[in-house]
Motif scaffolding. Structure first.
Motif, PDB file in Angstrom:
ATOM      1  N   ALA A 102       5.475  35.944 -14.517  1.00 46.82           N
ATOM      2  CA  ALA A 102       4.094  35.558 -14.939  1.00 46.82           C
ATOM      3  C   ALA A 102       2.817  36.180 -13.538  1.00 46.82           C
ATOM      4  CB  ALA A 102       3.069  34.125 -14.587  1.00 46.82           C
ATOM      5  N   LEU A 103       4.011  35.401 -12.744  1.00 43.50           N
ATOM      6  CA  LEU A 103       3.179  36.654 -11.027  1.00 43.50           C
ATOM      7  C   LEU A 103       3.147  37.970 -11.513  1.00 43.50           C
ATOM      8  CD1 LEU A 103       4.715  34.761  -8.618  1.00 43.50           C
ATOM      9  CD2 LEU A 103       3.018  33.959  -9.631  1.00 43.50           C
ATOM     10  N   LEU A 104       4.424  39.005 -11.387  1.00 46.64           N
ATOM     11  CA  LEU A 104       4.207  40.153 -11.086  1.00 46.64           C
ATOM     12  C   LEU A 104       2.881  39.957 -12.390  1.00 46.64           C
ATOM     13  CD1 LEU A 104       8.074  40.711 -12.008  1.00 46.64           C
ATOM     14  CD2 LEU A 104       6.157  41.632  -9.518  1.00 46.64           C
ATOM     15  N   ASP A 105       2.839  40.078 -14.070  1.00 44.52           N
ATOM     16  CA  ASP A 105       1.901  40.480 -14.934  1.00 44.52           C
ATOM     17  C   ASP A 105       0.523  39.732 -14.184  1.00 44.52           C
ATOM     18  OD1 ASP A 105       3.502  41.178 -16.580  1.00 44.52           O
ATOM     19  OD2 ASP A 105       4.025  38.955 -17.855  1.00 44.52           O
ATOM     20  N   ALA A 150     -12.750  41.563  -9.484  1.00 45.63           N
ATOM     21  CA  ALA A 150     -11.273  41.206 -10.199  1.00 45.63           C
ATOM     22  C   ALA A 150     -10.571  40.401  -9.620  1.00 45.63           C
ATOM     23  CB  ALA A 150     -10.794  41.943 -11.383  1.00 45.63           C
ATOM     24  N   TYR A 151     -10.516  40.120  -8.454  1.00 40.70           N
ATOM     25  CA  TYR A 151      -9.480  39.201  -7.272  1.00 40.70           C
ATOM     26  C   TYR A 151      -9.573  37.502  -7.772  1.00 40.70           C
ATOM     27  CZ  TYR A 151      -6.081  38.881  -3.163  1.00 40.70           C
ATOM     28  OH  TYR A 151      -5.301  38.260  -3.192  1.00 40.70           O
ATOM     29  N   PRO A 152     -11.283  36.992  -8.197  1.00 42.69           N
ATOM     30  CA  PRO A 152     -11.106  35.675  -7.874  1.00 42.69           C
ATOM     31  C   PRO A 152     -10.027  35.550  -9.185  1.00 42.69           C
ATOM     32  CG  PRO A 152     -12.855  36.498  -7.262  1.00 42.69           C
ATOM     33  CD  PRO A 152     -12.111  37.604  -7.758  1.00 42.69           C
ATOM     34  N   VAL A 153     -10.204  36.074 -10.004  1.00 43.90           N
ATOM     35  CA  VAL A 153      -9.672  36.086 -11.433  1.00 43.90           C
ATOM     36  C   VAL A 153      -7.816  36.207 -11.603  1.00 43.90           C
ATOM     37  CG1 VAL A 153      -9.244  36.972 -14.224  1.00 43.90           C
ATOM     38  CG2 VAL A 153     -11.494  36.724 -13.208  1.00 43.90           C
ATOM     39  N   PHE A 154      -7.884  37.075 -10.092  1.00 43.96           N
ATOM     40  CA  PHE A 154      -5.872  36.869 -10.151  1.00 43.96           C
ATOM     41  C   PHE A 154      -5.358  36.033  -9.790  1.00 43.96           C
ATOM     42  CE2 PHE A 154      -3.774  38.501  -6.206  1.00 43.96           C
ATOM     43  CZ  PHE A 154      -2.521  38.449  -6.904  1.00 43.96           C
ATOM     44  N   MET A 155      -6.364  35.706  -8.068  1.00 44.07           N
ATOM     45  CA  MET A 155      -5.611  34.543  -8.212  1.00 44.07           C
ATOM     46  C   MET A 155      -5.852  32.736  -9.118  1.00 44.07           C
ATOM     47  SD  MET A 155      -4.970  35.096  -4.748  1.00 44.07           S
ATOM     48  CE  MET A 155      -4.730  33.406  -4.460  1.00 44.07           C
ATOM     49  N   GLU A 156      -6.548  32.877  -9.318  1.00 46.79           N
ATOM     50  CA  GLU A 156      -6.307  32.031 -11.007  1.00 46.79           C
ATOM     51  C   GLU A 156      -5.086  32.342 -11.723  1.00 46.79           C
ATOM     52  OE1 GLU A 156      -9.762  31.832 -12.909  1.00 46.79           O
ATOM     53  OE2 GLU A 156     -11.404  31.318 -11.484  1.00 46.79           O
ATOM     54  N   ALA A 157      -5.014  33.254 -12.197  1.00 45.43           N
ATOM     55  CA  ALA A 157      -3.793  33.477 -12.767  1.00 45.43           C
ATOM     56  C   ALA A 157      -2.896  32.938 -11.487  1.00 45.43           C
ATOM     57  CB  ALA A 157      -3.723  34.956 -13.356  1.00 45.43           C
ATOM     58  N   VAL A 158      -2.150  33.995 -10.471  1.00 43.77           N
ATOM     59  CA  VAL A 158      -1.694  33.264  -9.791  1.00 43.77           C
ATOM     60  C   VAL A 158      -1.629  31.941  -9.718  1.00 43.77           C
ATOM     61  CG1 VAL A 158      -0.378  34.227  -7.508  1.00 43.77           C
ATOM     62  CG2 VAL A 158      -1.490  35.686  -8.740  1.00 43.77           C
ATOM     63  N   THR A 159      -2.391  31.454  -9.303  1.00 43.61           N
ATOM     64  CA  THR A 159      -2.467  29.873  -9.031  1.00 43.61           C
ATOM     65  C   THR A 159      -1.554  29.329 -10.112  1.00 43.61           C
ATOM     66  OG1 THR A 159      -3.627  29.557  -8.316  1.00 43.61           O
ATOM     67  CG2 THR A 159      -3.198  27.589  -8.675  1.00 43.61           C
TER      68      THR A 159
END
Length: 419
Positions: free
Chosen positions: A287-290, A271-280
């Protein structure tokens, strides 16, 4: 031919030099294992900003942390990994050889699409290292290459594929170690420098996050992450890109640490790529913590009952006991008796899985709560010590400095509520 001999061969040095020239950025190769980086094996170029950072206290370790975090992700995912360093520059980390832990780093460079905030981000990064405000940048950025964001990753991918093809054809060859090409830096291992108290404190948050997640305390993990972001913001890291890079760094380091506890982290890495999209896409700390907590939620889904019983025995109950009785005080013997285990067994497990003793963990949690009180209230040092279960002010100050690297008044002056 060994991997090191291969990397120092004339053909490989020429290929790496061509890649560095084509990308127009510095290039270095290191050996990286478990977030630890060896000396630079070969390298080309270094910008003025990086040279200046290397000369500052904590600068080299900050650069190393940025590289090793990205390198661990690149090795795990077996592909180039773009990242933002602690100063806000773009870089790319890429694995060199299949099955080996050599990593090449391209950068720093400035994406043409992101030039708008470069100077402000770099100045904030220097202020964070120097712990003071600056009227202007202490170094020129004229030698920082401007390029499309996709160019360096594309060259890194080409270079990785070319190196791996060359390694495959040369794997069975045996040849004497050649001399390095002119202008190439070839390093030998040197004794590791002792970390400063502040560097040790910064590194200590990762085991604490790992322990919180392994114990099922997502709220405590969020508190640790939030505290780190607040400190970054108050020390000059106001750039959103800097805070995005920080949560990505902590998340990947925590996943690496969790893998060592026996907990399956594959679903989280998937799921890391999805996480990086959300962080970006995240526009604020919340939002970053969520996004980070959503990534960690995959740990719950991947942990089977058998894993929870065999690999992670009693962690949730152990950590819950510590947190519930932190103010009144709790000893290892009391916890062991309640869990039906021996104190030595608990100590051994904590040290082996998290790199912390029982007292280290309790101290880390007390200091984390104290830091939050310093940031949010005007309570005296003595009052804060009482709130976290330490009645003797000198003992509290001693613990705080041991864990955080600075005294309570110094921490409050830099990060806290002045009221």
């Amino acid at each position: 031919m060994t991997p090191l001999e291969f990397l120092r061969s004339d053909a490989v040095l020429a290929l790496l030099a061509r890649a560095a020239t084509g990308a127009g950025v510095p290039l270095s190769v290191h050996f990286v294992e478990r977030n630890q980086e060896g000396a630079r094996i070969v390298g080309w170029g270094q910008c003025a900003a990086c040279r200046q950072v290397q000369s500052l206290p904590g600068g080299a370790s900050a650069c190393r942390l940025s590289r090793t975090t990205a390198a661990s992700m690149a090795l795990r995912q077996r592909r180039p990994m773009p990242f933002i360093c602690h100063l806000g520059f773009a870089c790319v980390s890429a694995p060199v050889l299949p099955g080996e832990k050599f990593v090449m780093t391209f950068g720093p460079f400035c994406p043409m699409e992101e030039q708008r905030s470069l100077e402000a981000d770099i100045q904030a990064g220097f202020e964070n290292l120097l712990e003071k405000k600056l009227d202007a940048l202490p170094v020129s950025l004229d030698d920082i290459h401007r390029a499309p964001a996709a160019s360096a990753p594309a060259i890194a991918e080409w270079c990785m594929e070319a190196l791996q093809a060359a390694w495959k054809s040369a794997a069975s060859a045996v040849a004497p170690e050649p001399l390095p090409a002119e202008g190439v830096i070839v390093s030998t291992p040197v004794p590791r420098r002792r970390a400063t108290p502040r560097e040790t404190a910064a590194a200590g948050i990762v085991p604490a996050i790992v322990a919180a997640l392994a114990g099922g305390s997502f709220q405590q993990a969020r508190s640790l992450l939030q505290g780190d972001l607040e400190e970054l913001h108050r020390s000059g890291g106001r750039s959103l890109d800097q805070r995005r890079a920080r949560v990505a760094t902590l998340a990947s380091a925590a996943l690496e640490g969790l893998a060592g506890t026996g907990l399956s982290v594959e679903a989280a890495w998937d799921a890391y790529p999805v996480f990086m999209e959300a962080v970006t896409a995240g526009e604020n700390d919340s939002a970053l913590l969520d996004a980070t907590l959503r990534l960690f939620s995959f740990l719950r889904r991947s942990a089977t009952r058998e894993q929870a019983e065999v690999s992670l025995p009693n962690y949730p109950e152990l950590f819950a006991l510590v947190n519930e009785r932190l103010v009144e005080g709790v000893t290892l013997e009391e916890v062991a008796a309640q869990l039906g285990e021996t104190p030595s067994a608990i100590s051994h497990r904590l040290k082996r899985k998290f790199g912390m003793s029982f007292s280290d963990y309790v101290g880390r949690i007390r200091v984390d709560r104290a830091k939050r009180l310093f940031r949010e209230t005007g309570l005296s040092v003595a009052a804060v010590g009482l709130r976290v279960g330490i009645s003797d002010q000198s003992n509290f100050a001693r613990l705080f400095k041991k864990v955080e690297g600075v005294s309570p008044p110094a921490y409050r002056k830099r990060f806290g509520n002045k009221g």
